[in-house]
Motif scaffolding. Structure first.
Motif, mmCIF file in Angstrom:
data_model
loop_
_atom_site.group_PDB
_atom_site.id
_atom_site.type_symbol
_atom_site.label_atom_id
_atom_site.label_comp_id
_atom_site.label_asym_id
_atom_site.label_seq_id
_atom_site.Cartn_x
_atom_site.Cartn_y
_atom_site.Cartn_z
ATOM 1 N N TYR A 44 112.379 -59.560 116.053
ATOM 2 C CA TYR A 44 111.350 -58.848 117.226
ATOM 3 C C TYR A 44 112.067 -58.181 118.262
ATOM 4 O O TYR A 44 111.730 -57.375 118.719
ATOM 5 C CB TYR A 44 110.486 -59.840 117.308
ATOM 6 N N PHE A 52 102.848 -60.384 119.852
ATOM 7 C CA PHE A 52 103.644 -61.054 118.827
ATOM 8 C C PHE A 52 102.947 -61.666 117.871
ATOM 9 O O PHE A 52 102.640 -61.449 116.631
ATOM 10 C CB PHE A 52 104.793 -61.763 119.237
ATOM 11 N N PHE A 80 109.932 -55.211 111.020
ATOM 12 C CA PHE A 80 109.223 -54.835 112.371
ATOM 13 C C PHE A 80 109.507 -53.260 112.725
ATOM 14 O O PHE A 80 108.550 -52.728 113.623
ATOM 15 C CB PHE A 80 109.863 -55.695 113.524
#
Length: 293
Positions: free
Chosen positions: A109, A201, A179
């Protein structure tokens, strides 16, 4: 007969030939796929059959059927270390999947969605691509000394840390692909609505990346379940070793316990196969994300 009739007949004949060619091509492809499937499944089925055969029937020069449960009963008996090794493998796999999944998700991420400096992003990506190419044997001395200094040599915690270190780069790359496929507009919309980075998130990015997480977790589980070198060099054997080392110990210099070897191998292979079949749809979704825009 007119020229138009001849043209129509020629077109019909051409279409018929094309259909026959496509049909023959499909049949050939199906036959190749069936042969490949048989080549993959046949050794596993044969191993399961041998697990229920006596050693005398296995090594006999002639085909014999002597069904027995002695092989399974013997390896699962309290006198054998197999049950402890099975539990060790389950603990190591579970710990590695949880730790590697958490670390790879956060790292991926950060690489994909956060504004990191270009050199840092490039360095991490190159490291994730290069580290899996290193031979594990070259890492054994460093890992061994590190575990001795930290007091984790021969422990399941040490194996969890080592397997996480080995599988983390590849898992991070898989998660980053997931992602990268999520539209940036979703993150921007959440930011405009006042959501923090952590809330974005947990509530948006993580659920959307779940197919990639399942894929990387299953690959990590398979690699950890089958890992042999670290389990052999970092434990003292017996009840302290994982299942892969225990199976190899059944091959002795003067004796090979074929029935028990087949039974142990069957018990080691079947759970991974079931998990792969159950998660097959998620695996395909995770592996093909980003392939089509």
């Amino acid at each position: 007969m007119t020229a138009g009739s001849h043209a129509i007949k020629a077109e019909v004949a051409t279409r018929s030939k094309l259909r026959r060619r496509h049909s023959l091509s499909d049949m050939t492809s199906d036959a190749v796929l069936v042969l490949l499937l048989l080549g993959f499944v046949a050794p596993i089925v044969w191993m399961i059959i041998l697990a229920f055969q006596s050693d005398r029937a296995i090594i006999s020069m002639f085909w014999e059927i002597d069904l027995t449960l002695d092989n399974v009963a013997s390896i699962l008996s309290p006198a054998e270390p197999f049950r402890a090794q099975l539990v060790n493998s389950i603990i190591v796999v579970t710990g590695t999947v949880v730790l590697c999944g958490a670390a790879s998700t956060l790292a991926a991420y950060s690489l994909s969605k956060l504004r990191l400096s270009g050199w840092l992003n490039a360095a991490v990506n190159v490291s994730c691509a290069v580290v899996p190419l290193l031979p594990p044997m070259a890492l054994v001395p460093g890992f061994y000394v590190t575990l001795i200094q930290t007091g984790l040599l021969g422990s399941l915690t040490g194996l969890v840390i080592l397997n996480t270190t080995l599988n983390l780069p590849f898992a991070t790359l898989l998660m980053k692909i997931g992602f990268d496929d999520i539209p940036p507009a979703l993150q921007e919309a959440a930011s405009i609505d006042g959501a923090s980075e952590a809330r974005t998130f947990w509530m948006i990015m993580l659920p959307l990346s779940m197919p990639s997480l399942i894929t990387s977790s299953l690959f990590t589980a398979i690699m950890t379940w089958n890992e042999f070198l670290m389990g052999l060099t970092m434990t003292s054997g017996g009840t302290t070793s994982p299942l892969s080392v225990g199976i190899a110990s059944l091959v002795q210099p003067y004796e090979v316990r074929w029935g028990q070897l087949a039974a142990a191998g069957s018990l080691a292979v079947v759970p991974i196969m079931i998990a792969s079949v159950v998660a097959s749809k998620r695996i395909i979704a995770g592996m093909t994300r980003g392939a089509v825009k």
